[in-house]
Design a protein around this motif. Sequence first.
Motif, mmCIF file in Angstrom:
data_model
loop_
_atom_site.group_PDB
_atom_site.id
_atom_site.type_symbol
_atom_site.label_atom_id
_atom_site.label_comp_id
_atom_site.label_asym_id
_atom_site.label_seq_id
_atom_site.Cartn_x
_atom_site.Cartn_y
_atom_site.Cartn_z
ATOM 1 N N PRO A 81 34.749 2.419 0.316
ATOM 2 C CA PRO A 81 34.308 2.492 -1.086
ATOM 3 C C PRO A 81 33.230 3.559 -1.262
ATOM 4 O O PRO A 81 32.269 3.615 -0.492
ATOM 5 C CB PRO A 81 33.718 1.102 -1.333
ATOM 6 C CG PRO A 81 33.365 0.568 0.008
ATOM 7 C CD PRO A 81 34.318 1.178 0.981
ATOM 8 N N SER A 110 34.900 0.969 -5.123
ATOM 9 C CA SER A 110 33.479 0.596 -5.188
ATOM 10 C C SER A 110 33.158 -0.086 -6.516
ATOM 11 O O SER A 110 33.750 0.241 -7.552
ATOM 12 C CB SER A 110 32.639 1.869 -5.047
ATOM 13 O OG SER A 110 31.315 1.650 -5.475
ATOM 14 N N TYR A 133 28.840 -5.238 -4.792
ATOM 15 C CA TYR A 133 27.394 -5.342 -4.596
ATOM 16 C C TYR A 133 26.993 -6.684 -5.201
ATOM 17 O O TYR A 133 27.285 -6.946 -6.374
ATOM 18 C CB TYR A 133 26.656 -4.231 -5.341
ATOM 19 C CG TYR A 133 26.722 -2.882 -4.659
ATOM 20 C CD1 TYR A 133 26.163 -2.700 -3.402
ATOM 21 C CD2 TYR A 133 27.330 -1.789 -5.276
ATOM 22 C CE1 TYR A 133 26.209 -1.472 -2.763
ATOM 23 C CE2 TYR A 133 27.373 -0.553 -4.648
ATOM 24 C CZ TYR A 133 26.809 -0.403 -3.395
ATOM 25 O OH TYR A 133 26.860 0.815 -2.777
ATOM 26 N N THR A 159 28.919 -5.735 0.325
ATOM 27 C CA THR A 159 27.940 -4.784 0.863
ATOM 28 C C THR A 159 26.580 -5.453 0.846
ATOM 29 O O THR A 159 26.107 -5.884 -0.209
ATOM 30 C CB THR A 159 27.920 -3.491 0.030
ATOM 31 O OG1 THR A 159 29.218 -2.933 0.089
ATOM 32 C CG2 THR A 159 26.922 -2.481 0.584
HETATM 33 C C1 LIG Z 1 29.135 9.477 -1.102
HETATM 34 C C2 LIG Z 1 29.157 8.056 -0.587
HETATM 35 C C3 LIG Z 1 29.178 7.019 -1.497
HETATM 36 C C4 LIG Z 1 29.230 5.699 -1.048
HETATM 37 N N1 LIG Z 1 29.290 4.687 -1.966
HETATM 38 C C5 LIG Z 1 29.383 3.409 -1.537
HETATM 39 C C6 LIG Z 1 29.531 2.352 -2.475
HETATM 40 O O1 LIG Z 1 29.570 2.578 -3.681
HETATM 41 N N2 LIG Z 1 29.617 1.089 -1.988
HETATM 42 C C7 LIG Z 1 29.568 0.815 -0.637
HETATM 43 O O2 LIG Z 1 29.664 -0.351 -0.267
HETATM 44 N N3 LIG Z 1 29.475 1.812 0.278
HETATM 45 C C8 LIG Z 1 29.379 3.087 -0.147
HETATM 46 N N4 LIG Z 1 29.275 4.091 0.780
HETATM 47 C C9 LIG Z 1 29.348 3.768 2.223
HETATM 48 C C10 LIG Z 1 30.786 3.964 2.731
HETATM 49 O O3 LIG Z 1 31.674 3.043 2.118
HETATM 50 C C11 LIG Z 1 30.880 3.780 4.260
HETATM 51 O O4 LIG Z 1 30.551 2.471 4.599
HETATM 52 C C12 LIG Z 1 29.962 4.700 5.009
HETATM 53 O O5 LIG Z 1 30.100 6.008 4.511
HETATM 54 C C13 LIG Z 1 30.280 4.677 6.525
HETATM 55 O O6 LIG Z 1 31.580 5.121 6.756
HETATM 56 P P1 LIG Z 1 31.875 6.595 7.328
HETATM 57 O O7 LIG Z 1 31.235 6.646 8.665
HETATM 58 O O8 LIG Z 1 33.373 6.677 7.354
HETATM 59 O O9 LIG Z 1 31.270 7.562 6.335
HETATM 60 C C14 LIG Z 1 29.231 5.425 0.352
HETATM 61 C C15 LIG Z 1 29.193 6.492 1.257
HETATM 62 C C16 LIG Z 1 29.163 7.777 0.796
HETATM 63 C C17 LIG Z 1 29.136 8.911 1.809
#
Ligand SMILES: Cc1cc2nc3c(=O)[nH]c(=O)nc-3n(C[C@H](O)[C@H](O)[C@H](O)COP(=O)(O)O)c2cc1C
Length: 232
Positions: A81, A110, A133, A159
Motif C-alpha cells: 500500500p 492504502s 490505519y 499498519t
Molecule cells: C511512497 C510510499 C508510500 C507509502 N504509503 C503507505 C501507506 O499509505 N500505508 C502503509 O501502510 N504503508 C505505506 N508505505 C509502506 C509500504 O507499504 C511498505 O511497507 C514499505 O515501503 C516497505 O516495503 P518495500 O521494502 O517493498 O518498500 C509507503 C511506502 C512508500 C515508499
Amino acid sequence: MKNLSKITEIEDLRRVAERKVPRMFYDYVDSGSWTETTYRSNETDFDRIKLRQRVLVDMDNRSLATHMIGEEVKMPVAIAPTGFTGMMWADGEIHAAQAAEKFGIPFSLSTMSICSIEDIATHTSKPFWFQLYVMRDHDYVANLIQRAKDANCSALILTADLQVLGQRHKDIKNGLSAPPRPTLANIVNLMTKPQWCMNMLGTKRHSFGNIVGHAKGVDDLSSLTAWTERAV
Ligand SMILES: Cc1cc2nc3c(=O)[nH]c(=O)nc-3n(C[C@H](O)[C@H](O)[C@H](O)COP(=O)(O)O)c2cc1C
C-alpha cells in the motif's frame, strides 16, 4: 508508458518518474523521514544479498507460482500500500491494481489512496487487499472496514507503526498536498509536466477518495488537513 523495451532496470523507471511527475509527488516517493538513514539502509541491506548460482540441476518447469494467504499468485510478491499514488499519475491506484491483476499478484490499497475502495472494485475483477490505519475516529474505521468487505477485499492489512507522523523534510519544503497548492513554485514546476497535467484534467480523482465525504466533517482539502492531524 508506451515503450518499455529500453527499460532494463528500476533505475530507468526512477529517471522516467523524476522527469514526468511533479516534484512534490516524486520527492514523496523518493525520500525518507528525518535523516533518511532507514531509507538508505533499505537499499544497502538489499545490495548485500547475493543470489547463489546453482549448476547441473534440472531447470525444466521452473515456476515462481505459489499461494499467499490462500490465494494463487504468479510469484510471492504483492504491491504494497502506498499513499498518494493517484497523484503520482492520474488514477494511479486503478492502473496499479489492473496491472497486478493482469500479472497475477495481489494489489493492496492504502487508506491514504486517491482512488477509493469502490473505484478499485469497479475497475478490477479479482479481490484486492485493503490497508487500514487504525485511527481515533472509530465510527470512521468501522465504516472503512465495512466498505472493504462490501468491495469483496480478501485481506485487511493493519499498519501499526504510525503512532506519530514522521517528519519528512522534503514534504514540508515542497508543501505536499492533494491536489497541489497553486503556489508560483508549483505552477512553474507543473508547466514542465504537461502529460501529468493533461491526465489529471481528465480525471475527477484529485483528493483522498477513502476519506473526503466519508470521515465526519471532512468535505474538502482544508478540513482534511485538520482531520489528519487529529486522527493519527
Ligand atoms: C511512497 C510510499 C508510500 C507509502 N504509503 C503507505 C501507506 O499509505 N500505508 C502503509 O501502510 N504503508 C505505506 N508505505 C509502506 C509500504 O507499504 C511498505 O511497507 C514499505 O515501503 C516497505 O516495503 P518495500 O521494502 O517493498 O518498500 C509507503 C511506502 C512508500 C515508499
